[in-house]
Design a protein around this motif. Structure first.
Motif, PDB file in Angstrom:
ATOM      1  N   ALA A 131       0.834  -1.210   0.000  1.00 18.00           N
ATOM      2  CA  ALA A 131       0.000   0.000   0.000  1.00 18.00           C
ATOM      3  C   ALA A 131       0.864   1.253   0.000  1.00 18.00           C
ATOM      4  N   LEU A 132       1.964   1.233   0.746  1.00 13.91           N
ATOM      5  CA  LEU A 132       2.885   2.369   0.779  1.00 13.91           C
ATOM      6  C   LEU A 132       3.418   2.663  -0.624  1.00 13.91           C
ATOM      7  N   GLU A 133       3.777   1.610  -1.342  1.00 14.96           N
ATOM      8  CA  GLU A 133       4.268   1.766  -2.708  1.00 14.96           C
ATOM      9  C   GLU A 133       3.181   2.328  -3.623  1.00 14.96           C
ATOM     10  N   ALA A 134       1.988   1.775  -3.541  1.00 19.61           N
ATOM     11  CA  ALA A 134       0.892   2.206  -4.415  1.00 19.61           C
ATOM     12  C   ALA A 134       0.534   3.676  -4.182  1.00 19.61           C
ATOM     13  N   PHE A 135       0.399   4.080  -2.943  1.00 13.72           N
ATOM     14  CA  PHE A 135       0.035   5.471  -2.662  1.00 13.72           C
ATOM     15  C   PHE A 135       1.175   6.432  -2.997  1.00 13.72           C
ATOM     16  N   ALA A 136       2.423   5.992  -2.874  1.00 15.34           N
ATOM     17  CA  ALA A 136       3.549   6.840  -3.276  1.00 15.34           C
ATOM     18  C   ALA A 136       3.486   7.120  -4.774  1.00 15.34           C
ATOM     19  N   TRP A 137       3.171   6.097  -5.571  1.00 12.54           N
ATOM     20  CA  TRP A 137       3.065   6.303  -7.012  1.00 12.54           C
ATOM     21  C   TRP A 137       1.851   7.165  -7.360  1.00 12.54           C
ATOM     22  N   MET A 138       0.756   7.051  -6.607  1.00 15.19           N
ATOM     23  CA  MET A 138      -0.403   7.923  -6.861  1.00 15.19           C
ATOM     24  C   MET A 138      -0.049   9.380  -6.588  1.00 15.19           C
ATOM     25  N   GLU A 139       0.670   9.628  -5.502  1.00 15.01           N
ATOM     26  CA  GLU A 139       1.114  10.996  -5.205  1.00 15.01           C
ATOM     27  C   GLU A 139       2.002  11.507  -6.330  1.00 15.01           C
ATOM     28  N   TRP A 140       2.880  10.654  -6.832  1.00 16.74           N
ATOM     29  CA  TRP A 140       3.764  11.038  -7.924  1.00 16.74           C
ATOM     30  C   TRP A 140       2.955  11.393  -9.173  1.00 16.74           C
ATOM     31  N   ILE A 141       1.944  10.610  -9.485  1.00 24.58           N
ATOM     32  CA  ILE A 141       1.104  10.871 -10.666  1.00 24.58           C
ATOM     33  C   ILE A 141       0.387  12.208 -10.538  1.00 24.58           C
ATOM     34  N   PHE A 142      -0.257  12.457  -9.403  1.00 25.43           N
ATOM     35  CA  PHE A 142      -0.959  13.734  -9.210  1.00 25.43           C
ATOM     36  C   PHE A 142       0.012  14.905  -9.295  1.00 25.43           C
ATOM     37  N   THR A 143       1.177  14.754  -8.684  1.00 24.06           N
ATOM     38  CA  THR A 143       2.172  15.831  -8.706  1.00 24.06           C
ATOM     39  C   THR A 143       2.685  16.070 -10.118  1.00 24.06           C
ATOM     40  N   THR A 144       2.877  14.998 -10.871  1.00 22.36           N
ATOM     41  CA  THR A 144       3.350  15.133 -12.249  1.00 22.36           C
ATOM     42  C   THR A 144       2.357  15.914 -13.098  1.00 22.36           C
ATOM     43  N   PHE A 145       1.081  15.541 -13.025  1.00 30.12           N
ATOM     44  CA  PHE A 145       0.063  16.259 -13.794  1.00 30.12           C
ATOM     45  C   PHE A 145      -0.026  17.728 -13.380  1.00 30.12           C
ATOM     46  N   ALA A 146       0.017  17.988 -12.085  1.00 32.33           N
ATOM     47  CA  ALA A 146      -0.061  19.367 -11.600  1.00 32.33           C
ATOM     48  C   ALA A 146       1.156  20.167 -12.057  1.00 32.33           C
ATOM     49  N   LEU A 147       2.340  19.573 -11.989  1.00 34.09           N
ATOM     50  CA  LEU A 147       3.559  20.263 -12.415  1.00 34.09           C
ATOM     51  C   LEU A 147       3.507  20.594 -13.898  1.00 34.09           C
ATOM     52  N   ILE A 148       3.088  19.651 -14.712  1.00 29.00           N
ATOM     53  CA  ILE A 148       2.981  19.903 -16.153  1.00 29.00           C
ATOM     54  C   ILE A 148       1.999  21.041 -16.420  1.00 29.00           C
ATOM     55  N   PHE A 149       0.846  21.009 -15.757  1.00 31.73           N
ATOM     56  CA  PHE A 149      -0.160  22.046 -15.965  1.00 31.73           C
ATOM     57  C   PHE A 149       0.379  23.416 -15.559  1.00 31.73           C
ATOM     58  N   VAL A 150       1.050  23.492 -14.414  1.00 30.51           N
ATOM     59  CA  VAL A 150       1.557  24.788 -13.936  1.00 30.51           C
ATOM     60  C   VAL A 150       2.667  25.296 -14.852  1.00 30.51           C
ATOM     61  N   ILE A 151       3.500  24.414 -15.361  1.00 29.15           N
ATOM     62  CA  ILE A 151       4.547  24.841 -16.298  1.00 29.15           C
ATOM     63  C   ILE A 151       3.917  25.388 -17.575  1.00 29.15           C
ATOM     64  N   VAL A 152       2.918  24.690 -18.100  1.00 31.44           N
ATOM     65  CA  VAL A 152       2.224  25.177 -19.304  1.00 31.44           C
ATOM     66  C   VAL A 152       1.581  26.528 -19.026  1.00 31.44           C
ATOM     67  N   ARG A 153       0.941  26.645 -17.868  1.00 30.09           N
ATOM     68  CA  ARG A 153       0.309  27.923 -17.496  1.00 30.09           C
ATOM     69  C   ARG A 153       1.357  29.022 -17.368  1.00 30.09           C
ATOM     70  N   GLY A 154       2.528  28.681 -16.832  1.00 31.44           N
ATOM     71  CA  GLY A 154       3.610  29.651 -16.707  1.00 31.44           C
ATOM     72  C   GLY A 154       4.146  30.098 -18.054  1.00 31.44           C
ATOM     73  N   ILE A 155       4.276  29.169 -18.979  1.00 36.21           N
ATOM     74  CA  ILE A 155       4.731  29.515 -20.324  1.00 36.21           C
ATOM     75  C   ILE A 155       3.735  30.453 -20.993  1.00 36.21           C
ATOM     76  N   LYS A 156       2.447  30.164 -20.847  1.00 37.24           N
ATOM     77  CA  LYS A 156       1.429  31.042 -21.430  1.00 37.24           C
ATOM     78  C   LYS A 156       1.467  32.424 -20.789  1.00 37.24           C
ATOM     79  N   ALA A 157       1.662  32.482 -19.467  1.00 33.54           N
ATOM     80  CA  ALA A 157       1.729  33.772 -18.778  1.00 33.54           C
ATOM     81  C   ALA A 157       2.956  34.563 -19.223  1.00 33.54           C
ATOM     82  N   ALA A 158       4.075  33.874 -19.402  1.00 34.40           N
ATOM     83  CA  ALA A 158       5.292  34.554 -19.845  1.00 34.40           C
ATOM     84  C   ALA A 158       5.125  35.093 -21.266  1.00 34.40           C
ATOM     85  N   ARG A 159       4.505  34.320 -22.133  1.00 33.99           N
ATOM     86  CA  ARG A 159       4.261  34.782 -23.512  1.00 33.99           C
ATOM     87  C   ARG A 159       3.289  35.957 -23.546  1.00 33.99           C
ATOM     88  N   ARG A 160       2.371  35.964 -22.582  1.00 27.58           N
ATOM     89  CA  ARG A 160       1.394  37.045 -22.494  1.00 27.58           C
ATOM     90  C   ARG A 160       2.023  38.311 -21.931  1.00 27.58           C
TER      91      ARG A 160
END
Length: 170
Positions: A131-160
């Protein structure tokens, strides 16, 4: 003028942080329980097992505490605050992503990719470690998606022309 993405951010930010906090609490409970068992009974298979579980406990505390801070700040200081800026989110998610990558990889390596609790004899707390392994990977997945989204949002803000110091929502 507000874009359609702002509405998605206003809905998605609390959802992603809520999920990070929820799964972080579960991971915190499992890793804290294992840490207490190892301290009380000294029945870990190796010092490496105890260290990896302790590190996962740190990652959980980091995610729950700072995730809650970011969630509260989003509601009360959504615009104009350095702590709610795109750059702040990029830094938080980058560090959190590094922490969870290390934690999930360390637990996975220790368990050899997962345990078959019916056949293994090395680990005392087989189900909890899985369970420790499974939940660690779930945290990693959520963090990965959030990081990608924030980077994309940052690129758009910088271009703006707003730069990375701008808010996630306009």
């Amino acid at each position: 003028m507000k874009s359609g993405i702002d509405g998605h951010i206003r809905r998605g930010h609390p959802i992603i942080f809520g999920l990070l906090i929820l799964f972080g609490i579960v991971e915190l409970a499992i890793s804290a329980w294992l840490t207490s068992r190892f301290s009380k009974y000294h029945n870990e298979s190796s010092g490496s097992e105890e260290s990896r579980v302790n590190y996962t406990l740190f990652c959980s505390i980091w995610t729950v505490v700072l995730g809650a801070v970011y969630l509260v700040l989003f509601f009360y200081a959504a615009t104009g605050s350095a702590l709610t800026s795109i750059l702040s989110h990029i830094v938080f998610f980058s560090l959190t992503w590094i922490f969870w990558t290390a934690a999930a990889a360390a637990i996975t390596e220790m368990l050899g990719g997962g345990l078959n609790c019916g056949t293994q004899k090395e680990f005392v707390y087989c189900g909890q470690l899985n369970a420790l392994e499974a939940f660690a990977w779930m945290e990693w997945i959520f963090t990965t998606f959030a990081l990608i989204f924030v980077i994309v949002r940052g690129i758009k803000a910088a271009r703006r022309g707003d730069g990375y110091g701008g808010s996630l929502v306009v």
